[in-house]
Motif scaffolding. Structure first.
Motif, PDB file in Angstrom:
ATOM      1  N   ARG A 184       0.850  -1.198   0.000  1.00  0.00           N
ATOM      2  CA  ARG A 184       0.000   0.000   0.000  1.00  0.00           C
ATOM      3  C   ARG A 184       0.886   1.248   0.000  1.00  0.00           C
ATOM      4  N   VAL A 185       0.230   2.383  -0.184  1.00  0.00           N
ATOM      5  CA  VAL A 185       0.914   3.666  -0.106  1.00  0.00           C
ATOM      6  C   VAL A 185      -0.037   4.667   0.540  1.00  0.00           C
ATOM      7  N   GLN A 186       0.506   5.518   1.383  1.00  0.00           N
ATOM      8  CA  GLN A 186      -0.278   6.552   2.062  1.00  0.00           C
ATOM      9  C   GLN A 186      -0.014   7.886   1.373  1.00  0.00           C
ATOM     10  N   ILE A 187      -1.092   8.547   0.947  1.00  0.00           N
ATOM     11  CA  ILE A 187      -0.968   9.746   0.104  1.00  0.00           C
ATOM     12  C   ILE A 187      -1.693  10.914   0.753  1.00  0.00           C
ATOM     13  N   ALA A 188      -1.040  12.054   0.790  1.00  0.00           N
ATOM     14  CA  ALA A 188      -1.667  13.296   1.240  1.00  0.00           C
ATOM     15  C   ALA A 188      -1.423  14.350   0.163  1.00  0.00           C
ATOM     16  N   ARG A 189      -2.509  15.015  -0.267  1.00  0.00           N
ATOM     17  CA  ARG A 189      -2.385  16.017  -1.339  1.00  0.00           C
ATOM     18  C   ARG A 189      -2.871  17.374  -0.868  1.00  0.00           C
ATOM     19  N   ALA A 190      -2.164  18.404  -1.310  1.00  0.00           N
ATOM     20  CA  ALA A 190      -2.561  19.790  -1.041  1.00  0.00           C
ATOM     21  C   ALA A 190      -2.634  20.530  -2.369  1.00  0.00           C
ATOM     22  N   GLY A 191      -3.777  20.389  -3.047  1.00  0.00           N
ATOM     23  CA  GLY A 191      -4.000  21.106  -4.299  1.00  0.00           C
ATOM     24  C   GLY A 191      -3.219  20.605  -5.490  1.00  0.00           C
ATOM     25  N   HIS A 192      -2.470  19.523  -5.351  1.00  0.00           N
ATOM     26  CA  HIS A 192      -1.611  19.039  -6.432  1.00  0.00           C
ATOM     27  C   HIS A 192      -2.402  18.122  -7.374  1.00  0.00           C
ATOM     28  N   PRO A 193      -1.958  18.008  -8.656  1.00  0.00           N
ATOM     29  CA  PRO A 193      -2.665  17.111  -9.592  1.00  0.00           C
ATOM     30  C   PRO A 193      -2.643  15.668  -9.126  1.00  0.00           C
ATOM     31  N   GLY A 194      -3.500  14.852  -9.763  1.00  0.00           N
ATOM     32  CA  GLY A 194      -3.519  13.419  -9.486  1.00  0.00           C
ATOM     33  C   GLY A 194      -2.250  12.761  -9.998  1.00  0.00           C
ATOM     34  N   MET A 195      -2.295  11.429 -10.141  1.00  0.00           N
ATOM     35  CA  MET A 195      -1.081  10.705 -10.525  1.00  0.00           C
ATOM     36  C   MET A 195      -1.449   9.501 -11.378  1.00  0.00           C
ATOM     37  N   LEU A 196      -0.444   8.946 -12.018  1.00  0.00           N
ATOM     38  CA  LEU A 196      -0.624   7.739 -12.823  1.00  0.00           C
ATOM     39  C   LEU A 196      -0.261   6.511 -11.994  1.00  0.00           C
ATOM     40  N   LEU A 197      -1.049   5.450 -12.159  1.00  0.00           N
ATOM     41  CA  LEU A 197      -0.777   4.171 -11.507  1.00  0.00           C
ATOM     42  C   LEU A 197      -0.445   3.158 -12.593  1.00  0.00           C
ATOM     43  N   ARG A 198       0.753   2.598 -12.523  1.00  0.00           N
ATOM     44  CA  ARG A 198       1.189   1.608 -13.501  1.00  0.00           C
ATOM     45  C   ARG A 198       1.186   0.202 -12.883  1.00  0.00           C
ATOM     46  N   HIS A 199       0.632  -0.739 -13.634  1.00  0.00           N
ATOM     47  CA  HIS A 199       0.690  -2.146 -13.215  1.00  0.00           C
ATOM     48  C   HIS A 199       0.795  -2.977 -14.478  1.00  0.00           C
ATOM     49  N   GLY A 200       1.913  -3.657 -14.627  1.00  0.00           N
ATOM     50  CA  GLY A 200       2.153  -4.355 -15.878  1.00  0.00           C
ATOM     51  C   GLY A 200       2.251  -3.350 -17.010  1.00  0.00           C
ATOM     52  N   THR A 201       1.475  -3.574 -18.068  1.00  0.00           N
ATOM     53  CA  THR A 201       1.457  -2.629 -19.184  1.00  0.00           C
ATOM     54  C   THR A 201       0.290  -1.650 -19.100  1.00  0.00           C
ATOM     55  N   GLU A 202      -0.525  -1.772 -18.059  1.00  0.00           N
ATOM     56  CA  GLU A 202      -1.693  -0.900 -17.920  1.00  0.00           C
ATOM     57  C   GLU A 202      -1.320   0.370 -17.162  1.00  0.00           C
ATOM     58  N   VAL A 203      -1.947   1.450 -17.576  1.00  0.00           N
ATOM     59  CA  VAL A 203      -1.731   2.753 -16.924  1.00  0.00           C
ATOM     60  C   VAL A 203      -3.091   3.349 -16.602  1.00  0.00           C
ATOM     61  N   GLY A 204      -3.314   3.679 -15.322  1.00  0.00           N
ATOM     62  CA  GLY A 204      -4.561   4.296 -14.899  1.00  0.00           C
ATOM     63  C   GLY A 204      -4.314   5.615 -14.198  1.00  0.00           C
ATOM     64  N   TRP A 205      -5.415   6.303 -13.886  1.00  0.00           N
ATOM     65  CA  TRP A 205      -5.341   7.607 -13.216  1.00  0.00           C
ATOM     66  C   TRP A 205      -5.838   7.459 -11.790  1.00  0.00           C
ATOM     67  N   VAL A 206      -5.109   8.021 -10.831  1.00  0.00           N
ATOM     68  CA  VAL A 206      -5.489   7.962  -9.420  1.00  0.00           C
ATOM     69  C   VAL A 206      -5.684   9.392  -8.918  1.00  0.00           C
ATOM     70  N   GLU A 207      -6.798   9.611  -8.240  1.00  0.00           N
ATOM     71  CA  GLU A 207      -7.123  10.953  -7.737  1.00  0.00           C
ATOM     72  C   GLU A 207      -7.452  10.851  -6.243  1.00  0.00           C
ATOM     73  N   PRO A 208      -6.449  10.728  -5.366  1.00  0.00           N
ATOM     74  CA  PRO A 208      -6.720  10.647  -3.928  1.00  0.00           C
ATOM     75  C   PRO A 208      -7.355  11.938  -3.408  1.00  0.00           C
ATOM     76  N   ASP A 209      -7.930  11.863  -2.210  1.00  0.00           N
ATOM     77  CA  ASP A 209      -8.526  13.050  -1.598  1.00  0.00           C
ATOM     78  C   ASP A 209      -7.505  14.178  -1.551  1.00  0.00           C
ATOM     79  N   ALA A 210      -7.975  15.385  -1.825  1.00  0.00           N
ATOM     80  CA  ALA A 210      -7.058  16.533  -1.869  1.00  0.00           C
ATOM     81  C   ALA A 210      -7.566  17.649  -0.974  1.00  0.00           C
TER      82      ALA A 210
END
Length: 402
Positions: free
Chosen positions: A279-305
């Protein structure tokens, strides 16, 4: 005279034209008249101003807006000898100076050149051709001196920028090779190496890996210095065991205390990868989301901000989101310069465009993946002025085979 000869003479004469003002500083009317006669007989085409004292000369130089060549006598009512050269060079550092000496003062003339004059002439030996050449050469030497000084200043600035760049682009502090980091930073075209973008990666003694990426609003030295300040503060907080929420609050306090303008703010994302690797613990302050890579797949992650730092100091509420990570999963963080470049007269790449672009590179290794993202974002924006903002990209994840 035939027309061809007239044209050649005109061309030869133009070589001697001087785009400057001549200032004669001489209290002896006879010597002043001699110089004026030499100038009238020479091929110099430049206005002459006559001052009898150093005070008059300095007053004139304060208001003159064109290049100046000063013909300076060393025996004036208000200053004498080499002190005249020193005063003139100090009050008008951009003026070319030719010292006028007596027949027995050649050594004084050499000393005057050592003090900052460009040349010296002996009054009893001045002829129009020598005077013309001395004025032109003095102006050229002064121009060359200014150019050399500007180059030295540019080199010093480049060295300072390089030192600043090294502070902006830290070496990840990792205790083992079980975690891999690929980072890339590209300066925006308008402001060279200076930027408020920053990032850092630190592994603590318990095996957890901490990471941060942030972007101070604005561009320039002040914002870059503030970015460095925030990065160092974040690393210090990590090494002293401060929690995620406390780290963000601390960064906001430092930003508010250090910023040069009350409108400056910063966006930040901080992460903690526990040694369990699931797992990973994420804290955001107004910053853009991030990409999540697994194998050859790429998704978008938008944790609480929560709110960006510095917008409403003390009012921010930041939460920590815990994201499950499958073995081999990796996260890609970036600043908004990566997707805000124009791709058309009225369109930008945007987050959706970035995700679609990233999906085509899903099979690449971390370094190649990051390079491909930056290269395509740059290429797509090139026809419309290029990337106007700085770009920082951070690719993070545990090695699957470690």
């Amino acid at each position: 005279m035939i027309p061809e000869q007239q044209g050649l003479l005109a061309a030869d004469t133009s070589v001697w034209d001087v785009d400057a003002t001549l200032l004669l500083v001489e209290d002896d009317p006879g010597d002043a008249l001699l110089v004026e006669e030499m100038l009238s007989d020479s091929e110099l085409d430049a206005p002459l101003t006559w001052c009898k004292t150093m005070a008059e000369a300095r007053s004139f130089l304060l208001t003159c807006r064109t290049p100046v060549c000063v013909l300076l006598d060393l025996h004036l009512p208000d200053v004498h000898g080499l002190d005249a050269v020193r005063q003139l060079v100090e009050s008008a550092p951009d003026a070319a100076v030719i010292v006028l000496t007596g027949l027995d003062e050649s050594q004084t003339g050499l000393s005057a050149v050592a003090q900052g004059a460009q040349d010296y002439l002996v009054k009893g030996r001045i002829v129009p051709e020598v005077l013309s050449r001395a004025v032109r050469y003095a102006l050229q030497r002064k121009h060359a001196e200014r150019s050399a000084a500007a180059m030295r200043t540019s080199r010093l600035i480049a060295q300072e920028n390089a030192r600043l760049e090294r502070a902006l682009l830290p070496i990840p502090l990792l205790l083992d090779d079980g975690f891999r980091v690929a980072a890339r930073y590209e300066a925006g075209r308008a402001h060279g190496l200076l930027s408020g973008d920053f990032y850092d990666v630190v592994q603590t003694a318990d095996g957890a890996v901490h990471a941060v990426i942030g972007d101070v609003s604005g561009h320039g030295a002040a914002e870059a210095a503030l970015g460095v300040c925030l990065r160092v503060a974040w690393r210090t907080a990590v090494l002293t065991g401060v929690s995620q929420r406390e780290k963000i609050g601390l960064l906001e306090k430092i930003l508010v205390a250090e910023r040069s303008d009350p409108h400056v703010f910063a966006t930040v994302t901080t992460l903690v990868f526990p040694p369990t690797r699931d797992r990973v613990q994420i804290a955001r302050a107004g910053h853009p989301g991030m990409l999540l890579r697994h194998g050859t797949e790429v998704g978008w992650v938008e944790p609480d901000a929560g709110m960006a730092l510095g917008l409403l100091p003390g009012a921010g509420r930041w939460t920590v989101t815990e994201l499950a990570l499958a073995p081999g999963s990796e996260l890609v963080l970036f600043t908004d310069g990566l997707f805000e470049g124009r791709t058309g007269p009225s369109s930008r790449l945007g987050e959706e465009g970035l995700l679609a672009m990233a999906g085509t590179y899903g099979a690449l290794e971390p370094r190649a993946f990051v390079d491909a993202l930056v290269a395509e974002a740059t290429a797509s924006a090139s026809p419309y002025g290029g990337l106007a903002d700085d770009v920082a990209v951070l690719h993070l994840g545990w090695k699957a085979d470690s």
